[in-house]
Design an enzyme around this catalytic site. Structure first.
Site, PDB file in Angstrom:
ATOM      1  N   TYR A   1     -17.475  19.402  17.823  1.00 19.25           N
ATOM      2  CA  TYR A   1     -16.553  20.207  16.583  1.00 19.25           C
ATOM      3  C   TYR A   1     -15.831  20.629  17.235  1.00 19.25           C
ATOM      4  CZ  TYR A   1     -17.209  25.179  15.026  1.00 19.25           C
ATOM      5  OH  TYR A   1     -17.003  26.161  15.436  1.00 19.25           O
TER       6      TYR A   1
ATOM      7  N   ARG B   1       2.588  -5.168  -8.643  1.00 16.83           N
ATOM      8  CA  ARG B   1       1.977  -5.768  -7.503  1.00 16.83           C
ATOM      9  C   ARG B   1       3.296  -6.055  -6.432  1.00 16.83           C
ATOM     10  NH1 ARG B   1      -2.778  -7.508  -4.902  1.00 16.83           N
ATOM     11  NH2 ARG B   1      -2.074  -8.699  -4.392  1.00 16.83           N
TER      12      ARG B   1
ATOM     13  N   CYS C   1       0.931  -1.246   0.223  1.00 17.97           N
ATOM     14  CA  CYS C   1      -0.071   0.037  -0.600  1.00 17.97           C
ATOM     15  C   CYS C   1       0.938   1.443   0.051  1.00 17.97           C
ATOM     16  CB  CYS C   1      -0.871   0.002   1.128  1.00 17.97           C
ATOM     17  SG  CYS C   1      -2.040  -1.423   1.159  1.00 17.97           S
TER      18      CYS C   1
HETATM   19  C1  FAD Z   1       0.571  -0.913  -5.447  1.00 21.33           C
HETATM   20  C2  FAD Z   1      -1.062  -0.904  -4.468  1.00 21.33           C
HETATM   21  C3  FAD Z   1      -1.564  -0.372  -3.592  1.00 21.33           C
HETATM   22  C4  FAD Z   1      -2.547  -0.832  -1.998  1.00 21.33           C
HETATM   23  N1  FAD Z   1      -2.923  -0.519  -1.674  1.00 21.33           N
HETATM   24  C5  FAD Z   1      -4.173  -0.321  -0.887  1.00 21.33           C
HETATM   25  C6  FAD Z   1      -4.396   0.250   0.290  1.00 21.33           C
HETATM   26  O1  FAD Z   1      -4.101   1.630   0.304  1.00 21.33           O
HETATM   27  N2  FAD Z   1      -5.184  -0.144   1.270  1.00 21.33           N
HETATM   28  C7  FAD Z   1      -5.361  -1.563   0.658  1.00 21.33           C
HETATM   29  O2  FAD Z   1      -6.506  -2.120   1.960  1.00 21.33           O
HETATM   30  N3  FAD Z   1      -4.882  -2.419   0.418  1.00 21.33           N
HETATM   31  C8  FAD Z   1      -4.024  -1.637  -0.809  1.00 21.33           C
HETATM   32  N4  FAD Z   1      -3.692  -2.263  -1.538  1.00 21.33           N
HETATM   33  C9  FAD Z   1      -3.939  -4.459  -1.324  1.00 21.33           C
HETATM   34  C10 FAD Z   1      -3.084  -5.216  -0.216  1.00 21.33           C
HETATM   35  O3  FAD Z   1      -2.069  -4.774  -0.979  1.00 21.33           O
HETATM   36  C11 FAD Z   1      -3.172  -6.358  -1.121  1.00 21.33           C
HETATM   37  O4  FAD Z   1      -4.840  -6.829  -0.694  1.00 21.33           O
HETATM   38  C12 FAD Z   1      -3.170  -7.654   0.275  1.00 21.33           C
HETATM   39  O5  FAD Z   1      -1.590  -7.133  -0.184  1.00 21.33           O
HETATM   40  C13 FAD Z   1      -3.330  -8.597   0.219  1.00 21.33           C
HETATM   41  O6  FAD Z   1      -2.816  -9.496   1.088  1.00 21.33           O
HETATM   42  P1  FAD Z   1      -2.550 -11.158   0.120  1.00 21.33           P
HETATM   43  O7  FAD Z   1      -1.736 -11.900   1.940  1.00 21.33           O
HETATM   44  O8  FAD Z   1      -3.642 -11.888  -0.064  1.00 21.33           O
HETATM   45  O9  FAD Z   1      -2.299 -11.446  -1.162  1.00 21.33           O
HETATM   46  P2  FAD Z   1      -0.479 -10.859  -0.917  1.00 21.33           P
HETATM   47  O10 FAD Z   1       0.368  -9.428  -0.319  1.00 21.33           O
HETATM   48  O11 FAD Z   1      -0.781 -10.541  -2.585  1.00 21.33           O
HETATM   49  O12 FAD Z   1       0.627 -12.178  -0.794  1.00 21.33           O
HETATM   50  C14 FAD Z   1       0.205 -13.111  -1.690  1.00 21.33           C
HETATM   51  C15 FAD Z   1       2.082 -13.799  -1.973  1.00 21.33           C
HETATM   52  O13 FAD Z   1       1.271 -15.388  -1.667  1.00 21.33           O
HETATM   53  C16 FAD Z   1       2.159 -15.304  -3.519  1.00 21.33           C
HETATM   54  N5  FAD Z   1       2.426 -16.663  -4.024  1.00 21.33           N
HETATM   55  C17 FAD Z   1       1.432 -16.470  -4.934  1.00 21.33           C
HETATM   56  N6  FAD Z   1       1.028 -17.965  -5.772  1.00 21.33           N
HETATM   57  C18 FAD Z   1       2.432 -18.714  -5.120  1.00 21.33           C
HETATM   58  C19 FAD Z   1       2.735 -19.740  -4.762  1.00 21.33           C
HETATM   59  N7  FAD Z   1       2.646 -21.081  -5.511  1.00 21.33           N
HETATM   60  N8  FAD Z   1       4.351 -20.384  -4.311  1.00 21.33           N
HETATM   61  C20 FAD Z   1       4.336 -19.410  -3.194  1.00 21.33           C
HETATM   62  N9  FAD Z   1       4.159 -18.624  -2.448  1.00 21.33           N
HETATM   63  C21 FAD Z   1       3.274 -17.777  -3.517  1.00 21.33           C
HETATM   64  C22 FAD Z   1       2.855 -14.061  -3.837  1.00 21.33           C
HETATM   65  O14 FAD Z   1       4.054 -14.391  -4.510  1.00 21.33           O
HETATM   66  C23 FAD Z   1       2.168 -12.846  -2.476  1.00 21.33           C
HETATM   67  O15 FAD Z   1       3.794 -13.122  -2.093  1.00 21.33           O
HETATM   68  C24 FAD Z   1      -2.698  -1.974  -2.718  1.00 21.33           C
HETATM   69  C25 FAD Z   1      -2.128  -3.088  -3.033  1.00 21.33           C
HETATM   70  C26 FAD Z   1      -0.730  -2.624  -3.900  1.00 21.33           C
HETATM   71  C27 FAD Z   1      -0.167  -3.350  -5.502  1.00 21.33           C
END
Ligand code: FAD
Length: 434
Positions: free
Chosen positions: A408, A114, A29
């Protein structure tokens, strides 16, 4: 990592984490704000070092893809090795999408954002860029457009829908954000997709309709989809949204039967929309973190349930903040939900107090009850969205909102909060209808 870290405090599990990513425990984020210069460097986004995880006893395998999950014998395979598990947590997140139909997307200097290494690569390319095209006017596209234009780089933001942020807010509220982006120098084009990416080796221009925009780099911010190949290959049921189907305890199902030893959380699963009752994806860190808490509970003390959500969201785009919760008018229409809206424009501070700005509020009611809210302004957005999220959960009526007590002080509010005026506007419309 949130589950793994709290498990070390609340259990004696031996914990192994595999991640295909080269870094972990960093804030995705925060990445647009390094690009925009508000945060000094990418290192600041790394919240915990790999050494920290080692010290608390987590066996961390970075840059390591899990190739398969073998549910029958409780193991996963990675790089030719099998690892046994008693409990498994799947949190594979999402992957960025680039529309396949556009010619030229394999040229150099075309990116998605990402991971931390994506952001670092974009930063390196930006050092030499004088013009950038961003495809996709969702939250990442809009945040990046503001960040890049603040570096005096010509920035074009191209959006397929007629209004930006169309998954989050209605077009009337999006207009305010678009005007702000334009005031920062971003050229916003809506209702178009690029027809071609042009260049020899690297991108040099993007064709949009009959115009060719010069571009030293392109960022596709055209959305993400759950990264569920691993789960799907293991026989785990995937819903129509593309997310893993889970029960209230976040167990996935295999041919319709929920598995007691496996949990799934984060962007890779589907959740239930509290207002429509339908399955949806929540692509937010805030939702993922709450799921991590539920999974940790269920792996230790349990049982804890993950309830349907309102998906409150806030973004900071240049100097403007925009937030939403519950459903939009557009989503209500798609779901045949009859609504009444109330709109108000107010100020974030007393008129005489320096530094205030306009505040735009839209409240959405169905059958008297608040079901959605959108707020845009330079400050005070997150707090209002959080309060209105609770109001929706508590089934607050327009009449109750009109009577709401608000605090306020001139530097932080006006004597009467504009939220009350928006509720009054909606109530008036409801009475007229009766
Ligand atoms: C630029 C940007 C800005 C954002 N801003 C906000 C914000 O302001 N507020 C907010 O609430 N959210 C925001 N988000 C969204 C937030 O970052 C995601 O919702 C959050 O990171 C999701 O977490 P997760 O654990 O589901 O996935 P991720 O953090 O993506 O983690 C998933 C992990 O699984 C790994 N993986 C996948 N398949 C495999 C495999 N087969 N073997 C091993 N590893 C694997 C990937 O490499 C990754 O590291 C933003 C996202 C981005 C990209």
């Amino acid at each position: 990592m949130a589950v793994a870290t709290s498990l070390t405090r609340h259990s004696d599990y031996s914990i192994t984490v595999f991640s295909a990513d080269t870094h972990t425990a960093y804030s995705q984020c925060g990445m647009p704000f390094v690009i925009g210069g508000e945060i000094e460097d990418f290192e600041s986004l790394v919240l915990r070092s790999n050494k920290y995880f080692e010290e608390i006893g987590i066996d961390l395998h970075l840059g390591t893809t899990v190739d398969s999950i073998n549910i029958e014998d409780n193991s996963i395979s990675s790089g030719g090795n099998d690892y046994h598990f008693d409990r498994l947590v799947i949190a594979t997140g999402s992957k960025a999408k680039i529309p396949a139909a556009i010619p030229g997307t394999s040229l150099g200097n075309i990116f998605t954002l990402r991971t931390l290494s994506d952001a670092m690569t974009i930063e390196e390319a930006l050092q030499k860029a004088s013009s950038v095209v961003i495809v996709g006017g969702g939250s990442i596209g809009a945040e990046m457009a503001a960040a890049i234009s603040s570096r005096n780089i010509n920035t074009v933001l191209l959006n397929r829908s007629p209004s930006i942020l169309s998954h989050n807010i209605d077009s009337d509220m999006a207009e305010v954000v678009q005007e702000h982006l334009e005031s920062l120098g971003v050229k916003v084009i809506t209702g178009y997709v690029p027809s071609a990416m042009n260049g020899e080796k690297d991108i040099s221009s993007v064709t949009v309709g009959s115009t060719e925009f010069p571009s030293d780099l392109v960022i596709f911010a055209t959305g993400v989809e759950p990264d569920n190949e691993l789960a799907s290959n293991a026989g785990i049921d995937i819903g129509d949204t593309g997310g893993i189907i889970v029960d209230d305890y976040l167990h996935p199902s295999i041919s319709g039967t929920f598995h007691p030893d496996i949990y799934c959380g984060g962007e890779c699963i589907e959740v239930t929309d509290l207002i429509t009752g339908k399955a949806m994806l929540s692509q937010l860190a805030s939702t993922a973190r709450r799921m991590a808490g539920i999974i940790t509970n269920n792996l230790t003390s349990g049982p804890a349930e993950f309830d349907p959500i309102l998906n409150p969201w806030v973004a900071v785009i240049g100097n403007i903040q925009v937030g939403t919760t519950g459903i939009t008018s557009k989503k209500a229409e798609e779901n045949n939900i009859k609504i009444v809206t109330g709109l108000a424009t107010g100020s974030t501070r007393a008129d005489y107090y320096p530094g205030g700005s306009k505040l735009f509020i839209k409240l959405i009611f169905s059958e008297r009850y608040l079901v959605g809210a959108q707020v845009v302004g330079r400050e005070g957005i997150k707090e209002r969205i959080d309060a209105l999220t609770l109001a929706i959960k508590k089934k607050t009526t327009a009449q109750e909102l009109v009577k709401m007590e608000t605090c306020y002080a001139p530097p932080v509010s006006t004597l009467q909060d504009p939220t009350v005026f928006a509720a009054k506007g909606a109530l008036k419309k409801m009475r007229r209808k009766i």
